[in-house]
Design a protein around this motif. Structure first.
Motif, PDB file in Angstrom:
ATOM      1  N   LEU A   1      17.520  -0.674   1.780  1.00 33.14           N
ATOM      2  CA  LEU A   1      17.575   0.705   1.292  1.00 33.14           C
ATOM      3  C   LEU A   1      16.019   1.237   1.431  1.00 33.14           C
ATOM      4  CD1 LEU A   1      18.957   2.948  -0.031  1.00 33.14           C
ATOM      5  CD2 LEU A   1      18.454   1.814  -2.358  1.00 33.14           C
ATOM      6  N   ASP A   2      15.937   2.383   1.876  1.00 33.01           N
ATOM      7  CA  ASP A   2      14.405   2.940   2.022  1.00 33.01           C
ATOM      8  C   ASP A   2      14.671   4.072   0.625  1.00 33.01           C
ATOM      9  OD1 ASP A   2      12.198   4.142   2.210  1.00 33.01           O
ATOM     10  OD2 ASP A   2      12.705   4.695   4.278  1.00 33.01           O
ATOM     11  N   ALA A   3      14.271   3.557  -0.455  1.00 28.31           N
ATOM     12  CA  ALA A   3      14.212   4.554  -1.466  1.00 28.31           C
ATOM     13  C   ALA A   3      12.784   4.986  -1.894  1.00 28.31           C
ATOM     14  CB  ALA A   3      15.011   3.841  -2.784  1.00 28.31           C
ATOM     15  N   ALA A   4      11.873   4.996  -0.651  1.00 26.92           N
ATOM     16  CA  ALA A   4      10.624   5.306  -1.336  1.00 26.92           C
ATOM     17  C   ALA A   4      10.411   6.609  -1.986  1.00 26.92           C
ATOM     18  CB  ALA A   4       9.866   5.512   0.292  1.00 26.92           C
ATOM     19  N   TRP A   5      11.399   7.718  -1.619  1.00 22.56           N
ATOM     20  CA  TRP A   5      11.194   8.779  -2.490  1.00 22.56           C
ATOM     21  C   TRP A   5      12.124   8.643  -3.610  1.00 22.56           C
ATOM     22  CZ3 TRP A   5       9.774  12.807  -4.192  1.00 22.56           C
ATOM     23  CH2 TRP A   5      10.304  13.975  -5.067  1.00 22.56           C
TER      24      TRP A   5
ATOM     25  N   SER B   1      15.995  11.314   1.587  1.00 22.12           N
ATOM     26  CA  SER B   1      15.264  11.356   2.824  1.00 22.12           C
ATOM     27  C   SER B   1      13.933  12.301   2.708  1.00 22.12           C
ATOM     28  CB  SER B   1      16.006  11.991   3.892  1.00 22.12           C
ATOM     29  OG  SER B   1      16.320  13.249   3.686  1.00 22.12           O
ATOM     30  N   THR B   2      13.008  11.886   3.423  1.00 20.04           N
ATOM     31  CA  THR B   2      11.644  12.554   3.301  1.00 20.04           C
ATOM     32  C   THR B   2      11.831  14.012   3.537  1.00 20.04           C
ATOM     33  OG1 THR B   2      10.927  10.353   4.425  1.00 20.04           O
ATOM     34  CG2 THR B   2       9.435  12.266   3.909  1.00 20.04           C
ATOM     35  N   GLU B   3      12.514  14.365   4.512  1.00 15.54           N
ATOM     36  CA  GLU B   3      12.487  15.859   4.807  1.00 15.54           C
ATOM     37  C   GLU B   3      13.491  16.554   4.090  1.00 15.54           C
ATOM     38  OE1 GLU B   3      10.053  16.872   6.706  1.00 15.54           O
ATOM     39  OE2 GLU B   3       9.512  14.931   7.228  1.00 15.54           O
TER      40      GLU B   3
ATOM     41  N   ALA C   1      15.656   8.989   9.235  1.00 17.68           N
ATOM     42  CA  ALA C   1      14.804   8.131   8.694  1.00 17.68           C
ATOM     43  C   ALA C   1      13.434   8.201   8.953  1.00 17.68           C
ATOM     44  CB  ALA C   1      15.197   6.641   9.587  1.00 17.68           C
ATOM     45  N   HIS C   2      12.628   7.816   8.300  1.00 17.11           N
ATOM     46  CA  HIS C   2      11.178   8.306   8.190  1.00 17.11           C
ATOM     47  C   HIS C   2      10.618   7.458   9.291  1.00 17.11           C
ATOM     48  CE1 HIS C   2       6.847   7.431   6.621  1.00 17.11           C
ATOM     49  NE2 HIS C   2       7.043   8.685   6.209  1.00 17.11           N
ATOM     50  N   TYR C   3       9.364   7.995   9.900  1.00 16.77           N
ATOM     51  CA  TYR C   3       8.959   7.564  11.114  1.00 16.77           C
ATOM     52  C   TYR C   3       8.313   5.929  10.830  1.00 16.77           C
ATOM     53  CZ  TYR C   3       4.262   9.433   9.653  1.00 16.77           C
ATOM     54  OH  TYR C   3       3.218   9.958   9.021  1.00 16.77           O
TER      55      TYR C   3
ATOM     56  N   VAL D   1      10.570   1.149  -2.539  1.00 17.62           N
ATOM     57  CA  VAL D   1      10.483   2.360  -3.579  1.00 17.62           C
ATOM     58  C   VAL D   1       8.745   2.394  -3.729  1.00 17.62           C
ATOM     59  CG1 VAL D   1      10.504   0.674  -5.490  1.00 17.62           C
ATOM     60  CG2 VAL D   1      10.861   3.076  -5.900  1.00 17.62           C
ATOM     61  N   ASP D   2       8.493   3.814  -3.734  1.00 18.30           N
ATOM     62  CA  ASP D   2       6.942   4.248  -3.741  1.00 18.30           C
ATOM     63  C   ASP D   2       6.763   4.704  -5.326  1.00 18.30           C
ATOM     64  OD1 ASP D   2       6.322   3.533  -1.376  1.00 18.30           O
ATOM     65  OD2 ASP D   2       6.159   5.767  -0.691  1.00 18.30           O
ATOM     66  N   PRO D   3       5.923   3.834  -6.116  1.00 14.21           N
ATOM     67  CA  PRO D   3       5.516   4.515  -7.295  1.00 14.21           C
ATOM     68  C   PRO D   3       4.627   5.509  -7.144  1.00 14.21           C
ATOM     69  CG  PRO D   3       5.495   1.917  -7.329  1.00 14.21           C
ATOM     70  CD  PRO D   3       5.783   2.289  -6.279  1.00 14.21           C
ATOM     71  N   HIS D   4       3.919   5.613  -6.115  1.00 11.89           N
ATOM     72  CA  HIS D   4       3.064   6.783  -5.735  1.00 11.89           C
ATOM     73  C   HIS D   4       3.835   8.150  -5.246  1.00 11.89           C
ATOM     74  CE1 HIS D   4       2.142   5.218  -1.520  1.00 11.89           C
ATOM     75  NE2 HIS D   4       3.036   6.097  -1.252  1.00 11.89           N
ATOM     76  N   LYS D   5       4.975   8.120  -5.338  1.00 16.76           N
ATOM     77  CA  LYS D   5       5.977   9.248  -5.067  1.00 16.76           C
ATOM     78  C   LYS D   5       6.460   9.817  -6.454  1.00 16.76           C
ATOM     79  CE  LYS D   5       6.486   9.157  -0.167  1.00 16.76           C
ATOM     80  NZ  LYS D   5       7.527   8.783   0.761  1.00 16.76           N
ATOM     81  N   LEU D   6       7.757   9.622  -6.770  1.00 22.95           N
ATOM     82  CA  LEU D   6       8.477   9.909  -7.789  1.00 22.95           C
ATOM     83  C   LEU D   6       7.802   9.060  -9.037  1.00 22.95           C
ATOM     84  CD1 LEU D   6      12.282  10.949  -7.312  1.00 22.95           C
ATOM     85  CD2 LEU D   6      10.400  12.407  -8.357  1.00 22.95           C
TER      86      LEU D   6
ATOM     87  N   SER E   1       0.637  -1.348  -0.075  1.00 20.85           N
ATOM     88  CA  SER E   1       0.146   0.161  -0.135  1.00 20.85           C
ATOM     89  C   SER E   1       0.833   1.224   0.247  1.00 20.85           C
ATOM     90  CB  SER E   1      -0.877   0.010   1.344  1.00 20.85           C
ATOM     91  OG  SER E   1      -0.137   0.063   2.240  1.00 20.85           O
ATOM     92  N   GLY E   2       2.162   1.076   0.169  1.00 19.38           N
ATOM     93  CA  GLY E   2       3.076   2.260   0.214  1.00 19.38           C
ATOM     94  C   GLY E   2       4.287   2.058   0.683  1.00 19.38           C
ATOM     95  N   GLY E   3       5.218   2.870   1.137  1.00 28.63           N
ATOM     96  CA  GLY E   3       6.357   2.580   1.784  1.00 28.63           C
ATOM     97  C   GLY E   3       6.632   2.090   3.090  1.00 28.63           C
ATOM     98  N   THR E   4       5.736   2.577   3.737  1.00 27.73           N
ATOM     99  CA  THR E   4       5.565   2.153   5.211  1.00 27.73           C
ATOM    100  C   THR E   4       5.553   0.612   5.381  1.00 27.73           C
ATOM    101  OG1 THR E   4       4.370   4.344   5.979  1.00 27.73           O
ATOM    102  CG2 THR E   4       4.333   2.221   7.387  1.00 27.73           C
ATOM    103  N   LEU E   5       4.571  -0.086   4.570  1.00 30.59           N
ATOM    104  CA  LEU E   5       4.390  -1.535   4.724  1.00 30.59           C
ATOM    105  C   LEU E   5       5.577  -2.242   3.903  1.00 30.59           C
ATOM    106  CD1 LEU E   5       0.844  -2.830   4.569  1.00 30.59           C
ATOM    107  CD2 LEU E   5       2.172  -1.948   6.436  1.00 30.59           C
TER     108      LEU E   5
HETATM  109  C1  LIG Z   1       7.330   8.535   1.979  1.00 32.16           C
HETATM  110  C2  LIG Z   1       8.292   7.666   2.729  1.00 32.16           C
HETATM  111  C3  LIG Z   1       8.167   6.603   3.427  1.00 32.16           C
HETATM  112  C4  LIG Z   1       6.762   6.162   3.723  1.00 32.16           C
HETATM  113  O1  LIG Z   1       6.056   6.029   2.732  1.00 32.16           O
HETATM  114  P1  LIG Z   1       4.347   5.884   2.508  1.00 32.16           P
HETATM  115  O2  LIG Z   1       4.191   5.432   1.155  1.00 32.16           O
HETATM  116  O3  LIG Z   1       4.033   7.267   2.816  1.00 32.16           O
HETATM  117  O4  LIG Z   1       4.145   4.819   3.539  1.00 32.16           O
HETATM  118  C5  LIG Z   1       9.457   5.761   4.021  1.00 32.16           C
HETATM  119  N1  LIG Z   1      10.393   6.152   3.718  1.00 32.16           N
HETATM  120  C6  LIG Z   1      10.759   7.531   2.968  1.00 32.16           C
HETATM  121  C7  LIG Z   1      12.431   7.807   2.755  1.00 32.16           C
HETATM  122  C8  LIG Z   1       9.929   8.038   2.493  1.00 32.16           C
HETATM  123  O5  LIG Z   1      10.085   9.055   1.912  1.00 32.16           O
END
Ligand SMILES: *Cc1c(COP(=O)(O)O)cnc(C)c1O
Length: 648
Positions: free
Chosen positions: A345-349, A315-317, A259-261, A397-402, A154-158
């Motif tokens: 690797l947290d490459a969600a963004w 990073s998210t911020e 790191a993201h929460y 990696v988040d298709p719903h971001k970049l 469902s997203g990067g969190t999961l």
């Molecule tokens: C957005 C983000 C997440 C969380 O992803 P969601 O899709 O919001 O659940 C985790 N890590 C990083 C680095 C992010 O930017």
């Protein structure tokens, strides 16, 4: 490359591609209707043809329309993500290929929990995983035994949670094999060594176990499976497992201070406990690998097991990119000294930025190749980080971001498909011959591995089709992040001019050279030496850059977001530098007050592909934004201005 390649990709700031999108929507809705009619055309319609003239039908329709009009009207107060005037969070316009594929698939309502419920879209999900794996440089040929594996979440969190689950399974499995006295060659000598096998060797061990088990007579096979399952951490729970293995303790996870929460959430959900999440201090907002190595050294001395180290790609911020090459080196050194751990690797963004680093035939592009057309991107450290991605064990990696796709699409990838069987709810032997079958056959029962149950196949269709229309290499999908990076370089140049122009009123700085298309800006009213006051001033600016649902949207000229810089993430040297640049005292962040341990900054995500267009009254949106910001600062600091209090 020419920007014209992006013309058909989005509905557009002005709805320019309305006809394209509308024709796709109508055509494929009709197509769906024909599909229904052609299933059994001999069946009589269940809803009579004249039903729409009945009073209760008409009444229903009018209620429906009324509610939809209300909804549509309310949604006009949404945040205008699609606009080049929107520079706030990690979202922009949606790619037409994904939007059209998702809407097309919706009325079929495939459920990607299992192939029974989604005969088509499960395969698309597995293929989307392979497309992403190839972008990162992992083996993505399903004929290969060690082919990568990926699925959507469902997203990067999961996806991050899935990373933790898989790491824990890999860490504890060799201990279970030992405890069950499985007669395999090269089992580790003791519990500590078994717990430190490391993900690659643990994956090989699991594969070896599967082969051995599957060669047994069915009755014996089940008995052995039960015996090993009974020793697994997933069966015993963390407490029960540790009780059985007194030399082991709950392992720690190391993540950068940025790191993201979701990492804290994941630790809580898995029952590892947030106290086991250790945040490594940063150096210029990036993971300090020396500090990490010191902390790991300490773990080794104290026999404190480590589950995983997390690297962040964007990073998210702050959009900062951790030194993944250094991280992978540290892991290798620690592994050779007997401390095993996974790398996630947290490459969600930032994950999709990797498309810029790939050629269409899958080769990694050199720094010079990537850098053609940019002033400074990518810094050598950034290129080295992207080159090191294949050395990770799993990726979010988040298709719903970049990826510019609708929300509800994250992705989890692991380097070697053979590991994922460890997460299965039921053992492979239940699916007779499942391990022998081909890649797609083997992984089709997705519900066995994923944290969710039922999940939308339509999202998988959207991700897959998007990657087909815009392959994940620099010549196709990469054009998109390239636009954002060019806008970033223009943004930083405009920021410099802005900083000069407002110098009589305020001291401003870009606290960190951006690693990718996310830029922060800090502004301190001239003469102010109190960080809490500066923060009030910055929050005032941010309020003026927020989409206010109580006001007509058009009142907002530009839209931004904010975040805070803390000394923990900056590192001492950079905190001192940033404070000096803002003419704040060196001890400004030492205060204990609510706001005295951080600096509020404006945060700009530059992912709209049309940011550099002439757009806003000529000169482009980037220039327009800084003109607007200058007016806001001047108004806030004018004598008698609303915010004069903050500079008093
Ligand atoms: C957005 C983000 C997440 C969380 O992803 P969601 O899709 O919001 O659940 C985790 N890590 C990083 C680095 C992010 O930017």
């Amino acid at each position: 490359m020419s920007q014209s390649a992006l013309y058909p990709c989005f509905l557009g700031p002005y709805g320019e591609n309305d006809q394209l999108l509308e024709s796709l929507m109508v055509e494929f809705l009709r197509d769906h209707v024909y599909w229904r009619r052609n299933l059994h055309p001999e069946d009589l319609p269940a809803i009579p043809t004249g039903a729409n003239r009945r009073a209760d039908y008409v009444e229903f329709e009018s209620r429906l329309r009324r509610e939809l009009h209300l909804l549509s009207a309310a949604l006009k107060r949404s945040v205008p993500f699609h606009s080049p005037r929107y520079l706030g969070h990690m979202v922009s316009d949606l790619l037409i290929p994904g939007l059209a594929a998702q809407v097309l698939a919706l009325p079929y309502n495939p459920n990607n929990v299992s192939a029974d419920a989604a005969p088509i879209t499960i395969d698309l999900e597995l293929r989307a995983g392979l497309q992403l794996a190839a972008m990162f440089g992992w083996p993505a040929d399903p004929e290969r035994e060690d082919c990568a594996f990926g699925h959507l979440t469902s997203g990067g969190t999961l996806a991050n949670l899935q990373g933790l689950r898989l790491a824990l399974a890999l860490k504890a499995f060799p201990v279970a094999l030992r405890a069950a006295s499985a007669p395999l060659a090269c089992l580790p000598d003791d519990d500590w060594d078994a717990f430190n096998t490391g993900p690659a060797a643990a994956t090989a061990l699991f594969a070896q176990w599967c082969d051995w088990r599957d060669a047994l007579h069915p009755r014996e096979r089940q008995a052995w499976q039960r015996r090993v399952d009974a020793e697994r951490i997933e069966t015993l729970g963390i407490a029960g497992f540790m009780e059985r293995h007194p030399r082991l303790s709950v392992p720690k996870v190391f993540a950068p201070a940025t790191a993201h929460y979701s990492w804290s959430k994941g630790m809580k959900m898995l029952g590892l406990g947030q106290a086991q999440l250790a945040l490594v201090p940063g150096r210029a907002m990036r993971l300090d690998v020396d500090a990490l190595e010191e902390a790991l050294d300490d773990c080794l001395r104290r026999r404190q097991p480590v589950l995983m180290a997390v690297g962040v790609l964007g990073s998210t911020e702050f959009g900062s990119i951790d030194p993944l090459d250094g991280l992978a080196d540290v892991r290798e050194r620690m592994q050779s000294r007997g401390l095993g751990m996974s790398l996630h690797l947290d490459a969600a963004w930032g994950g999709y930025l990797a498309s810029l680093f790939r050629t269409p035939d899958g080769r990694l592009r050199s720094r010079d190749e990537v850098g053609a057309g940019f002033a400074a991107f990518p810094r050598p450290e950034v290129h080295a980080a992207f080159a090191a991605i294949p050395r990770m064990d799993s990726i979010t990696v988040d298709p719903h971001k970049l990826g510019h796709l609708p929300y509800g699409s994250g992705a989890f990838l692991c380097r070697d498909q053979r590991a994922i069987g460890l997460l299965a709810e039921d053992a492979d032997y239940v699916f007779d011959g499942a391990t022998a079958a081909g890649y797609f056959q083997r992984h089709r029962q997705l519900g066995r591995y994923i944290p969710e149950g039922s999940k939308p196949g339509a999202n998988a269709a959207a991700v897959y089709v998007t990657h087909r229309v815009l392959p994940l290499d620099h010549a196709n999908f990469g054009l998109l992040p390239a636009q954002g990076l060019r806008a970033t370089e223009a943004f930083v140049a405009e920021a410099r001019a802005f900083i000069g122009r407002i110098a009589p009123l305020a001291t401003a700085t870009v606290p960190f050279a951006p690693d990718c298309n996310l830029v922060c800006l800090a502004i301190n009213p001239r003469g102010n030496r109190d960080v809490a006051r500066m923060n009030r001033f910055m929050r005032g600016l941010h309020d003026a850059l927020r989409a206010d649902p109580g006001q007509p949207l058009q009142r907002g000229e530009y839209f931004g977001s904010m975040t805070t810089l803390r000394s923990g993430a900056m590192g001492a040297a950079d905190a001192a530098r940033v404070l000096a640049e803002l003419r704040l005292p060196a001890d400004a962040l030492d205060g204990a007050g609510d706001d005295a341990d951080r600096i509020v900054v404006l945060r700009h995500t530059l992912m709209n592909p049309f940011l550099l267009d002439e757009g806003a009254a000529g000169g482009g949106y980037v220039r327009g934004y800084f003109r607007h910001l200058e007016r806001l600062v001047a108004a806030a600091l004018a004598p008698g201005g609303v915010r004069q209090d903050v500079t008093a």
